[in-house]
Design a protein around this motif. Sequence first.
Motif, PDB file in Angstrom:
ATOM      1  N   GLY A  67       0.813  -1.214   0.000  1.00 36.37           N
ATOM      2  CA  GLY A  67       0.000   0.000   0.000  1.00 36.37           C
ATOM      3  C   GLY A  67       0.845   1.262   0.000  1.00 36.37           C
ATOM      4  O   GLY A  67       0.630   2.169  -0.814  1.00 36.37           O
ATOM      5  N   PHE A  68       1.824   1.320   0.897  1.00 36.39           N
ATOM      6  CA  PHE A  68       2.684   2.508   0.966  1.00 36.39           C
ATOM      7  C   PHE A  68       3.583   2.632  -0.251  1.00 36.39           C
ATOM      8  O   PHE A  68       3.843   3.745  -0.733  1.00 36.39           O
ATOM      9  CB  PHE A  68       3.524   2.474   2.242  1.00 36.39           C
ATOM     10  N   ALA A  69       4.082   1.485  -0.779  1.00 41.45           N
ATOM     11  CA  ALA A  69       4.955   1.532  -1.946  1.00 41.45           C
ATOM     12  C   ALA A  69       4.209   1.971  -3.198  1.00 41.45           C
ATOM     13  O   ALA A  69       4.827   2.415  -4.168  1.00 41.45           O
ATOM     14  CB  ALA A  69       5.595   0.160  -2.186  1.00 41.45           C
ATOM     15  N   THR A  70       2.887   1.855  -3.184  1.00 37.68           N
ATOM     16  CA  THR A  70       2.068   2.350  -4.292  1.00 37.68           C
ATOM     17  C   THR A  70       1.638   3.789  -4.060  1.00 37.68           C
ATOM     18  O   THR A  70       1.719   4.641  -4.963  1.00 37.68           O
ATOM     19  CB  THR A  70       0.819   1.466  -4.476  1.00 37.68           C
ATOM     20  N   ALA A  71       1.179   4.097  -2.841  1.00 39.21           N
ATOM     21  CA  ALA A  71       0.596   5.416  -2.562  1.00 39.21           C
ATOM     22  C   ALA A  71       1.652   6.519  -2.491  1.00 39.21           C
ATOM     23  O   ALA A  71       1.467   7.606  -3.053  1.00 39.21           O
ATOM     24  CB  ALA A  71      -0.194   5.366  -1.260  1.00 39.21           C
ATOM     25  N   LEU A  72       2.764   6.259  -1.799  1.00 39.67           N
ATOM     26  CA  LEU A  72       3.742   7.333  -1.584  1.00 39.67           C
ATOM     27  C   LEU A  72       4.352   7.884  -2.875  1.00 39.67           C
ATOM     28  O   LEU A  72       4.506   9.106  -3.001  1.00 39.67           O
ATOM     29  CB  LEU A  72       4.841   6.848  -0.633  1.00 39.67           C
ATOM     30  N   PRO A  73       4.718   7.056  -3.852  1.00 39.68           N
ATOM     31  CA  PRO A  73       5.256   7.636  -5.086  1.00 39.68           C
ATOM     32  C   PRO A  73       4.257   8.535  -5.808  1.00 39.68           C
ATOM     33  O   PRO A  73       4.643   9.601  -6.329  1.00 39.68           O
ATOM     34  CB  PRO A  73       5.608   6.404  -5.941  1.00 39.68           C
ATOM     35  N   VAL A  74       2.986   8.120  -5.847  1.00 38.94           N
ATOM     36  CA  VAL A  74       1.977   8.923  -6.536  1.00 38.94           C
ATOM     37  C   VAL A  74       1.755  10.237  -5.796  1.00 38.94           C
ATOM     38  O   VAL A  74       1.653  11.309  -6.407  1.00 38.94           O
ATOM     39  CB  VAL A  74       0.658   8.142  -6.674  1.00 38.94           C
ATOM     40  N   ILE A  75       1.694  10.175  -4.480  1.00 42.42           N
ATOM     41  CA  ILE A  75       1.544  11.395  -3.674  1.00 42.42           C
ATOM     42  C   ILE A  75       2.753  12.307  -3.869  1.00 42.42           C
ATOM     43  O   ILE A  75       2.620  13.527  -4.022  1.00 42.42           O
ATOM     44  CB  ILE A  75       1.366  11.023  -2.186  1.00 42.42           C
ATOM     45  N   ALA A  76       3.942  11.697  -3.872  1.00 42.78           N
ATOM     46  CA  ALA A  76       5.172  12.491  -4.018  1.00 42.78           C
ATOM     47  C   ALA A  76       5.214  13.222  -5.358  1.00 42.78           C
ATOM     48  O   ALA A  76       5.612  14.395  -5.425  1.00 42.78           O
ATOM     49  CB  ALA A  76       6.392  11.580  -3.877  1.00 42.78           C
ATOM     50  N   VAL A  77       4.812  12.539  -6.421  1.00 45.73           N
ATOM     51  CA  VAL A  77       4.812  13.176  -7.739  1.00 45.73           C
ATOM     52  C   VAL A  77       3.812  14.328  -7.771  1.00 45.73           C
ATOM     53  O   VAL A  77       4.086  15.401  -8.317  1.00 45.73           O
ATOM     54  CB  VAL A  77       4.494  12.140  -8.831  1.00 45.73           C
ATOM     55  N   THR A  78       2.637  14.128  -7.168  1.00 48.28           N
ATOM     56  CA  THR A  78       1.612  15.181  -7.145  1.00 48.28           C
ATOM     57  C   THR A  78       2.106  16.407  -6.390  1.00 48.28           C
ATOM     58  O   THR A  78       1.870  17.552  -6.800  1.00 48.28           O
ATOM     59  CB  THR A  78       0.323  14.663  -6.488  1.00 48.28           C
ATOM     60  N   ILE A  79       2.820  16.194  -5.304  1.00 46.31           N
ATOM     61  CA  ILE A  79       3.311  17.297  -4.479  1.00 46.31           C
ATOM     62  C   ILE A  79       4.560  17.948  -5.078  1.00 46.31           C
ATOM     63  O   ILE A  79       4.753  19.160  -4.983  1.00 46.31           O
ATOM     64  CB  ILE A  79       3.606  16.792  -3.046  1.00 46.31           C
ATOM     65  N   GLY A  80       5.408  17.144  -5.730  1.00 50.78           N
ATOM     66  CA  GLY A  80       6.714  17.654  -6.139  1.00 50.78           C
ATOM     67  C   GLY A  80       6.845  18.073  -7.585  1.00 50.78           C
ATOM     68  O   GLY A  80       7.899  18.606  -7.962  1.00 50.78           O
ATOM     69  N   ALA A  81       5.818  17.841  -8.428  1.00 51.22           N
ATOM     70  CA  ALA A  81       5.930  18.193  -9.846  1.00 51.22           C
ATOM     71  C   ALA A  81       5.986  19.709 -10.021  1.00 51.22           C
ATOM     72  O   ALA A  81       5.053  20.424  -9.638  1.00 51.22           O
ATOM     73  CB  ALA A  81       4.752  17.615 -10.621  1.00 51.22           C
ATOM     74  N   ARG A  82       7.085  20.226 -10.585  1.00 51.11           N
ATOM     75  CA  ARG A  82       7.218  21.675 -10.805  1.00 51.11           C
ATOM     76  C   ARG A  82       6.231  22.160 -11.869  1.00 51.11           C
ATOM     77  O   ARG A  82       5.663  23.236 -11.740  1.00 51.11           O
ATOM     78  CB  ARG A  82       8.655  22.006 -11.230  1.00 51.11           C
ATOM     79  N   ASP A  83       6.060  21.361 -12.911  1.00 47.57           N
ATOM     80  CA  ASP A  83       5.122  21.716 -13.983  1.00 47.57           C
ATOM     81  C   ASP A  83       4.035  20.646 -14.011  1.00 47.57           C
ATOM     82  O   ASP A  83       4.044  19.748 -14.861  1.00 47.57           O
ATOM     83  CB  ASP A  83       5.858  21.791 -15.316  1.00 47.57           C
ATOM     84  N   LEU A  84       3.101  20.725 -13.068  1.00 47.49           N
ATOM     85  CA  LEU A  84       2.061  19.700 -12.951  1.00 47.49           C
ATOM     86  C   LEU A  84       1.198  19.598 -14.209  1.00 47.49           C
ATOM     87  O   LEU A  84       0.869  18.478 -14.631  1.00 47.49           O
ATOM     88  CB  LEU A  84       1.190  19.963 -11.722  1.00 47.49           C
ATOM     89  N   PRO A  85       0.793  20.713 -14.842  1.00 52.60           N
ATOM     90  CA  PRO A  85       0.015  20.580 -16.083  1.00 52.60           C
ATOM     91  C   PRO A  85       0.730  19.755 -17.153  1.00 52.60           C
ATOM     92  O   PRO A  85       0.095  18.965 -17.860  1.00 52.60           O
ATOM     93  CB  PRO A  85      -0.190  22.034 -16.529  1.00 52.60           C
ATOM     94  N   ALA A  86       2.042  19.922 -17.290  1.00 50.84           N
ATOM     95  CA  ALA A  86       2.785  19.135 -18.272  1.00 50.84           C
ATOM     96  C   ALA A  86       2.783  17.655 -17.914  1.00 50.84           C
ATOM     97  O   ALA A  86       2.683  16.785 -18.793  1.00 50.84           O
ATOM     98  CB  ALA A  86       4.224  19.650 -18.384  1.00 50.84           C
ATOM     99  N   VAL A  87       2.888  17.364 -16.626  1.00 54.04           N
ATOM    100  CA  VAL A  87       2.842  15.969 -16.175  1.00 54.04           C
ATOM    101  C   VAL A  87       1.475  15.360 -16.464  1.00 54.04           C
ATOM    102  O   VAL A  87       1.359  14.233 -16.968  1.00 54.04           O
ATOM    103  CB  VAL A  87       3.173  15.881 -14.670  1.00 54.04           C
ATOM    104  N   LEU A  88       0.415  16.104 -16.154  1.00 57.30           N
ATOM    105  CA  LEU A  88      -0.936  15.588 -16.365  1.00 57.30           C
ATOM    106  C   LEU A  88      -1.267  15.450 -17.846  1.00 57.30           C
ATOM    107  O   LEU A  88      -2.082  14.595 -18.228  1.00 57.30           O
ATOM    108  CB  LEU A  88      -1.964  16.519 -15.694  1.00 57.30           C
ATOM    109  N   ALA A  89      -0.666  16.256 -18.687  1.00 63.04           N
ATOM    110  CA  ALA A  89      -0.937  16.189 -20.125  1.00 63.04           C
ATOM    111  C   ALA A  89      -0.167  15.072 -20.806  1.00 63.04           C
ATOM    112  O   ALA A  89      -0.497  14.688 -21.933  1.00 63.04           O
ATOM    113  CB  ALA A  89      -0.582  17.525 -20.779  1.00 63.04           C
TER     114      ALA A  89
END
Length: 486
Positions: A258-280
């Motif tokens: 659970g943590f090995a799945t959730a933490l990376p996704v949470i980390a990317v959401t919090i740490g992405a400098r250009d979140l729109p580019a990541v989501l696109a």
Amino acid sequence: MAEASEGEDCSAQASIASHSTALHRQLSPFGVWLLTLSCLSPVFSVYGVGGDVLVHAGTGTVVLFVMGLGAALLWGFVYAELGSAFPYAGGDYVGVGRTLGGWAGAATLALWLATTGPVIAFECQIAATYAGELAHGITPAILTFGMLAAATLVALLGVRTSAVVTGIFLFVELIAVITLIACGFWHPVRGPEILLAAPRALSGGVMVPVALGILMSALVNTAYGTVGGNQAIYFGEELRDPHRKMGRVIIAAALTGGFATALPVIAVTIGARDLPAVLASPAPFATFVSQAIGPWAAQALSTGVILAIFNAIIASIMLGARLLFSVARDGLLPAAANRLISSVAFASGVPRAATLVTAVFSALCCLLASHVLLAFMSGLIVYGWGLVCLAVLVGRRKGLTGGPGLWRAPLHPLAPLLGLLMAVGFAVANLADATAGRPSLIILGMVIAAATIWYHLVLKKRGWQPRTSDIAQASLPPDSLHKECQ
């Protein structure tokens, strides 16, 4: 004459010992944890389910995966109680059948038999898709069947050797997980306020509020991606002192996965400098890593994904083989097939025939399209999870689960009752999915109906129940037998 008689006895024992009908108790809790986590494949969950949730839920992904961790804990509690009481190679169907009755055991068995091949085939196809990006010129079919063949060879090794091999691949997988976590949390762009802010996702090139319906659908997918750990039960007859240790192994695997799945996704959401580019991006995590480290790191992580999925294929084949072994041992196949598939190679402790049959069935499933395989898989968690929650409720009342020396879920009956609500939520989400979820509920519902009819018309007359108390303990390794003969 006495010496000759003893020699003949030893020769006969050695001949019989080349194959046995008992799995070897040679796995430590750590070994079972490795195999279980390999089957869960956190990186596959991150890149698959996590990427889909991130694109649709946007900043709401953080809240969803925090809730997913709660679902993972709930899942672990319920399965730990059932697995501690019934740590047998048949997995769910043994505990469900013993607590709810033979009809429920037959239904659960049919569910897992119907979905094991499609699950392995789907993993092979996804692995071939990623591998095709690196191995240009090789057709997807060759990659798909090549992955299956290679994984089968590893699954045919001794169970401890297989655990070591999967452990090595798992180590590489966890490096990829830790890399994503470190990149996201090292220089966070968004703080804890993201938990309270209205979720926003990319639409038409701009960040807009996310609709409640999309969030609810994404929540179900998040739970799919974070729950697990029950796979440990299938290795229960190879675990030393399983009644005492199985519950802790399942909880450890459920939380780690659970943590090995959730933490990376949470980390990317919090740490992405250009979140729109990541989501696109069609590959959001690769885009994030390219932003944080460089394109070479994204390529390396893609290689890690291939290894992670291959690792999951190995563990899934081993799991399916043990299920089929248990079916044959229960006498549910023709007599000749029962003898063959329930045999265990004495030297390695591997049910080789069951492993090969599982691989052949999976190879046939590989001929089907991915969307057809999903139609067999999506509804499993609804029916299977619901039956397991009922089994824990009834089992505690009958004194079959949670007894002295067994693992007990805290605050009973809270976990199985919340689990039933979770199963209802999965069912609603699947009914809303006309492409895979709804057909899966219909197909697997028909499988359950057929299995129940089969039980009442055939198995009940035989007095069939999943075998437990008469299952033999561990066989001695060949060197021990040799020493006894000396």
